[in-house]
Structures are given as structure tokens and as C-alpha cells.
Motif scaffolding. Structure first.
Motif, PDB file in Angstrom:
ATOM      1  N   ASP A 175      45.461  31.131  36.102  1.00  0.00           N
ATOM      2  CA  ASP A 175      45.240  31.695  37.439  1.00  0.00           C
ATOM      3  C   ASP A 175      43.774  32.073  37.658  1.00  0.00           C
TER       4      ASP A 175
ATOM      5  N   LEU B 165      42.243  28.966  38.923  1.00  0.00           N
ATOM      6  CA  LEU B 165      42.690  28.693  40.290  1.00  0.00           C
ATOM      7  C   LEU B 165      42.037  29.642  41.280  1.00  0.00           C
TER       8      LEU B 165
ATOM      9  N   LYS C 129      40.336  27.207  43.701  1.00  0.00           N
ATOM     10  CA  LYS C 129      41.125  26.948  44.906  1.00  0.00           C
ATOM     11  C   LYS C 129      41.289  28.239  45.691  1.00  0.00           C
TER      12      LYS C 129
ATOM     13  N   TYR D 106      44.736  29.524  46.798  1.00  0.00           N
ATOM     14  CA  TYR D 106      45.731  29.877  45.778  1.00  0.00           C
ATOM     15  C   TYR D 106      46.034  31.377  45.777  1.00  0.00           C
TER      16      TYR D 106
ATOM     17  N   GLU E 233      48.543  32.061  48.320  1.00  0.00           N
ATOM     18  CA  GLU E 233      49.840  31.457  47.949  1.00  0.00           C
ATOM     19  C   GLU E 233      50.549  32.319  46.887  1.00  0.00           C
ATOM     20  N   TRP E 234      49.757  32.792  45.937  1.00  0.00           N
ATOM     21  CA  TRP E 234      50.328  33.643  44.888  1.00  0.00           C
ATOM     22  C   TRP E 234      50.806  34.979  45.477  1.00  0.00           C
TER      23      TRP E 234
ATOM     24  N   VAL F 191      52.965  27.348  44.302  1.00  0.00           N
ATOM     25  CA  VAL F 191      52.279  27.903  43.126  1.00  0.00           C
ATOM     26  C   VAL F 191      52.366  26.914  41.956  1.00  0.00           C
TER      27      VAL F 191
ATOM     28  N   GLU G 244      50.092  23.775  42.423  1.00  0.00           N
ATOM     29  CA  GLU G 244      48.663  24.073  42.193  1.00  0.00           C
ATOM     30  C   GLU G 244      48.391  24.225  40.703  1.00  0.00           C
ATOM     31  N   ARG G 245      49.261  24.987  40.030  1.00  0.00           N
ATOM     32  CA  ARG G 245      49.035  25.242  38.609  1.00  0.00           C
ATOM     33  C   ARG G 245      49.108  23.959  37.787  1.00  0.00           C
TER      34      ARG G 245
END
Ligand SMILES: Nc1ncnc2c1ncn2[C@@H]1O[C@H](COP(=O)(O)OP(=O)(O)OP(=O)(O)O)[C@@H](O)[C@H]1O
Length: 367
Positions: A135, A138, A142, A145, A148-149, A188, A191-192
Motif C-alpha cells: 500500500d 500504491l 496511484k 488508490y 479507493e482504500w 483494491v 490495483e494491488r
């Protein structure tokens, strides 16, 4: 961009001070208990909003003080800093004269890597440290992100609150929240997973550069916190989730499976090998960030000589110095272990710490 100057007040045993930092190598040295880690911790507080030793800011504040203040300066942001008030537990963040709401505004300025005894949790401890590792990348690479998280976390919180409302699952409400949770979980996870695929390549390249042969076969795989379909998994566990009042499956339980020769690194590598791998993982993040965002990083290494043997110290530090995108701040007990550096310790800025007083020293006087 680098941290040009740093000032601190009210940190552990340190007397207030202000000093100029080198864009490349900074060496903090002094006896046991002098205040070296406290100084590195103070810098870390400024650049990440967190201490690498504790999450209780009261402990970081000098025992006789009511607050601590850390300030830094660079060319882009001007002056930026953090003030913590012990009594009210408030944190005031200022960036170029403006108040900022979240600590994340500080950590966006300087991506900060820390190598300290606790770094080893990255391999040995539970999945949360590895999630943080992923994370972190990210967060810096990004920008969407973070929201989003936050959306996923908010949905999870609502679902958990619903689970705790009654001893019987509220099927109708759970279905609504499951749908929202699964949608945000997908984002999530995607992306990860995508980032980890790219990051793995950088990690392997860094391992090759550092000649870490025992890690040639390293693989990094994303485990999303559940097997199979998340919606089904949630449905199949309504009663047990209600009993525990907590959602058992989802990206909040995700992990990176780090394997060497097909075995989990935590079960297979020696302690020394783990240390070497962790350094490579952190260095790879820094390189990844540079290629993806052109951002420079700050590398804080606490108690440098006790963490690695001489050969590995040289490999790591030489590589960090060669990066040109890394500002290094390291602490050590004695300078002898760094005598292999070029004359004048590669023109490092040197700081001697004694009884909490930090004194800048000319490197030529100590070499
Ligand atoms: N809140 C606090 N207020 C005042 N002093 C503190 C506080 N917390 C810790 N100390 C003291 O600060 C001193 C410096 O600790 P620090 O860990 O920074 O030393 P160090 O130079 O890194 O030592 P070592 O080389 O042994 O790791 C210690 O004597 C410690 O007891």
C-alpha cells in the motif's frame, strides 16, 4: 528534491536544534543512549507523520515537555512541520504556512523508508506489514488508490457495525452491504495485484544488482484475503461473522506470499538472509517509485552497523549512494565501520550526538 534543513524541539532526550542536511549521505554517530535513534525518529515523524518505534506520540515527547515540534525545509514546499500537543493529543500540520488536515499530506512530500530492528516484521510477522509494504507503493504511485482504500474501509466498518447489531444475521441488510463491499474490494484487489506484478520485476532486478544469489528464485504473489469468490465467501459466513462481529474475508486480510525456492521466506531463510532480502525489498520500492513517479526517497537506517555484516553494509550503502535519488540518514555507534567510504565519508554531513545534544562536525575532522 531533498530535505535541506531540519529542526526539532521537545523530542525524547534531545535538546532543541536545527541543522542542514546533505542531499546524499548524512551520518549520525554517538554512544549508546546518546539520542541517535531519537533524532532519526524525529526526522521520520516529519516526513511520514509516524515514529518507527512507537505509535504513542506521548512517548516520543520529552517527559518534561507538553509538546514536540519538528520542522523541515525544501525547495518545493518551503517550510513544513508537525506539532503534537500532549494534553489535547492534537496534531497540527503546516505546509508552507497553510494548515493541512491529514498526516498523509506530510508523507506525500518525502517517501520515507526505514531500516531498523522492527523492519524484520516485513517477513516474519503477520500479513499486515506486507500489506503496508504494498500500500505504501500504491499510495505514492496511484493517487486514486487512497480514496479507493478509504471507500473499502468505510464499507467494511458499516458491515461490521451491522454484524454487531444483533445475534442473528440481518440477511436483507447484509446483502446490500456485501454488494458495496465486493465492488470496492475488487478495485483494491485489482490495483494491488497489478502493482505487485510490476514491483516484483523491480525487486528481482535489485536482487540481481545486489548479488543476492539465495533469492534468485524469489516470487511475490498477491493473496486477496479469501479463496474463490468474495461474495460467496461472505454469504457462507453470515453466522460466524455475526458471532464474531467482524468480517473475516476481504482485502483487509490480504497478504503477499514471499517465496524462495518454493518455500515461504519466513520459514526458509536465515535471520541474516531475511535482513538482506528486506533491504532489497525496500531499495526496490525506492527504485520503483523513481521510475514510476520520478520521486526521490529518504532512507533512514537506524543502528547501521548492528544490522548487517561488513560486506552487506558495503553492498547496500554503495548501492544507495549510487542511486542519486536517495537521501540517506544513518546512525552508528562508531565511525570506524564506515572508513571504507571515500575520503571524508563521501562528503557526508556528520552529526555527533552526546547526551541529547546534536553537533554538526566537519567530515574531514573525523576521517
Ligand atoms: N520521552 C522521553 N523523554 C526523555 N528522555 C527519553 C524519552 N524517551 C526515551 N528517552 C531517553 O532518551 C535516550 C536516548 O535514546 P535513543 O534510543 O535515542 O539513544 P541511541 O543513541 O539511539 O542509543 P543506542 O545506540 O543504545 O540505540 C535514552 O536514554 C532514553 O532513556
Amino acid at each position: 528534491m531533498y530535505l535541506k534543513s531540519f529542526s526539532h524541539q521537545g523530542i525524547r532526550n534531545l535538546a532543541s536544534g536545527k541543522f542542514e542536511l546533505s542531499p546524499a549521505l548524512n551520518i549520525v554517530y554517538g554512544e549508546n543512549g546518546a539520542g541517535k535513534s531519537s533524532l532519526l525518529e524525529a526526522i521520520c515523524l516529519l516526513t511520514s507523520g509516524r515514529s518507527f518505534r512507537t505509535n504513542k506520540l506521548d512517548l516520543v515527547t520529552n517527559e518534561e515537555a507538553t509538546q514536540f515540534i519538528v520542522f523541515g525545509q525544501n525547495e518545493e514546499q518551503g517550510r513544513f512541520g508537525l506539532n503534537y500537543q500532549k494534553k489535547s493529543k492534537t496534531k497540527l500540520i503546516k505546509i508552507d504556512g497553510e494548515k493541512a488536515k491529514a498526516l498523509s499530506s506530510l508523507s506525500r512530500i518525502y517517501p520515507t523508508q526505514v531500516i531498523c530492528p522492527e523492519s524484520y516484521h516485513l517477513i516474519d510477522s503477520g500479513p499486515s506489514e506486507r500489506r503496508k509494504y504494498l500500500d505504501w507503493c500504491l499510495f505514492h504511485v496511484k493517487h486514486q488508490y487512497h480514496s479507493e482504500w478509504k471507500q473499502y474501509s468505510a464499507n467494511l466498518k458499516q458491515r461490521n457495525a451491522l454484524l454487531r447489531r444483533s445475534s442473528k444475521p440481518d440477511l436483507e441488510q447484509l446483502e446490500i452491504w456485501d454488494k458495496l463491499l465486493c465492488d470496492s474490494a475488487n478495485k483494491v484487489n485489482q490495483e494491488r495485484e497489478a502493482l505487485l506484478l510490476q514491483l516484483e520485476q523491480t525487486v528481482l532486478a535489485t536482487i540481481a544488482q545486489l548479488n543476492i544469489e539465495f533469492c534468485d528464485s524469489l516470487t511475490m504473489r498477491y493473496y486477496p484475503g479469501h479463496s474463490g469468490d468474495l461474495a460467496e465467501k461472505l454469504r457462507g459466513n453470515y453466522q460466524s461473522d455475526t458471532d464474531s462481529g467482524f468480517t473475516k474475508f476481504g482485502p483487509h486480510k490480504a497478504d503477499i506470499r514471499l517465496k524462495v525456492n518454493g518455500y515461504l521466506a519466513k520459514d526458509y531463510l536465515s535471520r541474516g538472509q531475511k535482513k538482506i532480502l528486506i533491504n532489497a525489498l525496500l531499495l526496490a520500492q525506492t527504485n520503483f517509485l523513481k521510475t514510476q513517479t520520478n520521486k526521490d526517497s529518504l532512507f533512514i537506517i537506524d543502528d547501521f552497523s548492528s544490522e548487517l555484516d561488513q560486506n552487506n553494509q558495503r553492498e547496500l550503502l554503495s548501492m544507495l549512494i549510487a542511486q542519486n535519488n536517495v537521501q540517506i540518514i544513518l546512525s552508528c555507534l562508531q565511525l570506524d565501520s564506515l572508513k571504507w567510504l571515500e575520503k571524508g565519508y563521501n562528503n557526508a554531513h556528520m552529526f555527533h550526538v552526546k547526551h541529547g545534544n546534536v553537533t554538526p562536525i566537519k567530515s574531514s575532522e573525523t576521517y
